[in-house]
Design a protein around this motif. Sequence first.
Motif, PDB file in Angstrom:
ATOM      1  N   LEU A  44      -6.138   1.144   4.017  1.00  0.00           N
ATOM      2  CA  LEU A  44      -7.183   2.092   4.035  1.00  0.00           C
ATOM      3  C   LEU A  44      -6.525   3.412   3.787  1.00  0.00           C
ATOM      4  O   LEU A  44      -5.701   4.166   4.452  1.00  0.00           O
ATOM      5  CB  LEU A  44      -7.726   1.789   5.668  1.00  0.00           C
ATOM      6  N   HIS A  45      -7.538   4.353   2.985  1.00  0.00           N
ATOM      7  CA  HIS A  45      -7.073   5.516   2.781  1.00  0.00           C
ATOM      8  C   HIS A  45      -8.426   6.322   2.233  1.00  0.00           C
ATOM      9  O   HIS A  45      -9.575   5.747   2.399  1.00  0.00           O
ATOM     10  CB  HIS A  45      -6.173   5.676   1.506  1.00  0.00           C
ATOM     11  N   GLU A  49     -14.098  12.487   1.198  1.00  0.00           N
ATOM     12  CA  GLU A  49     -14.780  12.149   2.523  1.00  0.00           C
ATOM     13  C   GLU A  49     -15.099  10.751   2.648  1.00  0.00           C
ATOM     14  O   GLU A  49     -15.620  10.141   3.719  1.00  0.00           O
ATOM     15  CB  GLU A  49     -15.829  13.078   3.087  1.00  0.00           C
ATOM     16  N   GLN A  50     -14.562  10.241   1.559  1.00  0.00           N
ATOM     17  CA  GLN A  50     -14.954   8.758   1.698  1.00  0.00           C
ATOM     18  C   GLN A  50     -13.804   7.632   1.801  1.00  0.00           C
ATOM     19  O   GLN A  50     -12.668   7.916   1.554  1.00  0.00           O
ATOM     20  CB  GLN A  50     -15.561   8.137   0.139  1.00  0.00           C
ATOM     21  N   HIS A  51     -13.951   6.778   2.700  1.00  0.00           N
ATOM     22  CA  HIS A  51     -12.797   5.777   3.198  1.00  0.00           C
ATOM     23  C   HIS A  51     -12.882   4.552   1.982  1.00  0.00           C
ATOM     24  O   HIS A  51     -13.851   3.949   1.828  1.00  0.00           O
ATOM     25  CB  HIS A  51     -13.058   5.195   4.666  1.00  0.00           C
ATOM     26  N   PHE A  52     -11.746   4.342   1.510  1.00  0.00           N
ATOM     27  CA  PHE A  52     -11.425   3.115   0.752  1.00  0.00           C
ATOM     28  C   PHE A  52     -10.362   2.339   1.409  1.00  0.00           C
ATOM     29  O   PHE A  52      -9.345   2.568   1.628  1.00  0.00           O
ATOM     30  CB  PHE A  52     -10.949   3.674  -0.603  1.00  0.00           C
ATOM     31  N   VAL A  53     -10.748   0.883   0.870  1.00  0.00           N
ATOM     32  CA  VAL A  53      -9.584   0.020   0.841  1.00  0.00           C
ATOM     33  C   VAL A  53      -9.284  -0.433  -0.584  1.00  0.00           C
ATOM     34  O   VAL A  53     -10.106  -1.041  -1.166  1.00  0.00           O
ATOM     35  CB  VAL A  53     -10.005  -1.406   1.973  1.00  0.00           C
ATOM     36  N   SER A  54      -7.978  -0.179  -0.640  1.00  0.00           N
ATOM     37  CA  SER A  54      -7.514  -0.608  -2.023  1.00  0.00           C
ATOM     38  C   SER A  54      -6.146  -1.303  -1.859  1.00  0.00           C
ATOM     39  O   SER A  54      -5.493  -1.328  -0.820  1.00  0.00           O
ATOM     40  CB  SER A  54      -7.092   0.856  -2.734  1.00  0.00           C
ATOM     41  N   ASP A  55      -6.060  -2.295  -3.022  1.00  0.00           N
ATOM     42  CA  ASP A  55      -4.852  -2.919  -2.975  1.00  0.00           C
ATOM     43  C   ASP A  55      -3.706  -2.081  -3.442  1.00  0.00           C
ATOM     44  O   ASP A  55      -3.637  -1.732  -4.745  1.00  0.00           O
ATOM     45  CB  ASP A  55      -4.877  -4.303  -3.924  1.00  0.00           C
ATOM     46  N   LEU A  56      -2.653  -1.787  -2.706  1.00  0.00           N
ATOM     47  CA  LEU A  56      -1.350  -0.946  -2.968  1.00  0.00           C
ATOM     48  C   LEU A  56      -0.248  -1.833  -3.067  1.00  0.00           C
ATOM     49  O   LEU A  56      -0.255  -2.973  -2.099  1.00  0.00           O
ATOM     50  CB  LEU A  56      -1.299   0.120  -2.136  1.00  0.00           C
ATOM     51  N   HIS A  57       0.958  -1.347  -3.773  1.00  0.00           N
ATOM     52  CA  HIS A  57       2.122  -2.183  -3.676  1.00  0.00           C
ATOM     53  C   HIS A  57       2.895  -1.697  -2.452  1.00  0.00           C
ATOM     54  O   HIS A  57       2.816  -0.485  -1.901  1.00  0.00           O
ATOM     55  CB  HIS A  57       2.779  -1.636  -4.786  1.00  0.00           C
ATOM     56  N   TRP A  58       3.229  -2.590  -1.634  1.00  0.00           N
ATOM     57  CA  TRP A  58       4.012  -2.472  -0.593  1.00  0.00           C
ATOM     58  C   TRP A  58       5.522  -2.020  -0.969  1.00  0.00           C
ATOM     59  O   TRP A  58       6.243  -2.922  -1.454  1.00  0.00           O
ATOM     60  CB  TRP A  58       4.092  -3.793   0.268  1.00  0.00           C
ATOM     61  N   GLY A  59       5.776  -0.750  -1.026  1.00  0.00           N
ATOM     62  CA  GLY A  59       7.056  -0.229  -1.294  1.00  0.00           C
ATOM     63  C   GLY A  59       6.753   1.348  -2.192  1.00  0.00           C
ATOM     64  O   GLY A  59       6.068   1.032  -3.125  1.00  0.00           O
ATOM     65  N   GLY A  94      -1.534  11.807   1.868  1.00  0.00           N
ATOM     66  CA  GLY A  94      -1.372  10.381   1.329  1.00  0.00           C
ATOM     67  C   GLY A  94      -1.230   9.429   2.638  1.00  0.00           C
ATOM     68  O   GLY A  94      -0.689   8.432   2.808  1.00  0.00           O
ATOM     69  N   ARG A  95      -1.763  10.009   3.741  1.00  0.00           N
ATOM     70  CA  ARG A  95      -1.995   9.449   5.038  1.00  0.00           C
ATOM     71  C   ARG A  95      -2.775   8.113   4.729  1.00  0.00           C
ATOM     72  O   ARG A  95      -3.863   8.216   4.273  1.00  0.00           O
ATOM     73  CB  ARG A  95      -2.335  10.283   6.254  1.00  0.00           C
ATOM     74  N   ALA A  96      -2.484   6.834   5.224  1.00  0.00           N
ATOM     75  CA  ALA A  96      -3.014   5.660   5.225  1.00  0.00           C
ATOM     76  C   ALA A  96      -2.697   4.590   6.417  1.00  0.00           C
ATOM     77  O   ALA A  96      -2.080   4.863   7.267  1.00  0.00           O
ATOM     78  CB  ALA A  96      -2.576   4.974   3.895  1.00  0.00           C
ATOM     79  N   ILE A  97      -3.736   3.729   6.391  1.00  0.00           N
ATOM     80  CA  ILE A  97      -3.592   2.987   7.430  1.00  0.00           C
ATOM     81  C   ILE A  97      -3.391   1.325   7.003  1.00  0.00           C
ATOM     82  O   ILE A  97      -4.137   1.012   6.038  1.00  0.00           O
ATOM     83  CB  ILE A  97      -4.985   2.693   8.424  1.00  0.00           C
TER      84      ILE A  97
END
Length: 223
Positions: A44-45, A49-59, A94-97
């Motif tokens: 989640l990032h 002003e919009q929240h998105f859930v995107s598939d990101l690379h862990w690393g 770049g803060r995310a959850i």
Amino acid sequence: MCGRLDQNDVSRLIADFSWVESVISHTEASDSFNVAPGTYRPVLHVVGEQHFVSDLHWGYRSCWAETSGKIPIAINTRLEKISNAYWRGLLKNGRAIVPAFGWYEWTGEKGSKQPWHIHKRDLTSIYLAALANPGPVTESKALNGFTIVTADAQCGLLDVHDRRPVVLTADAAAAWLDPLTPPEMAEEIVRIAALGPDAFDWYPVDPALGNVRSQGAELAQPR
């Protein structure tokens, strides 16, 4: 340390972001009881002003670090370092959850290590503080990846590992994500608002979890 996650119901994890007014989901990630670094996972990032859930690379590894080859890909980032020069840009923008139902740690000696499933006592989802650089998939996967913020373990959690991921409440996660939260305040949030060891339980699970190809609900069951 946080080197493996339990994200066994992605749809539920996204639904649990009920504290966000609206979420645009672009995730195609599959459910997994054994999520390993190097894979693409839902994060989640905020953009504008919009929240998105995107598939990101862990690393994650920055562009200049990628070029130099002198800095390894980071799957975890120490809370004590998130305001230094390397991480400062992501702390600002770049803060995310990362949502999950738990994470795993190992104890014991090499060859006989025991994995442990760590989760909230009430079995609700957890919100892991992360730093991320969302963007299109490139040849360098880590350039647009994420890293999970970790802190010193406290009290009972020391029995499992000396580091722990920073887990936030919904309110703290919202403040961490808010673009209007200045970096200094964001750093303070993860310092003082992280859930303590009393919020968690843990139990030993199947050592087969150590194989990143292992999957199945049985991996997360108590031994």
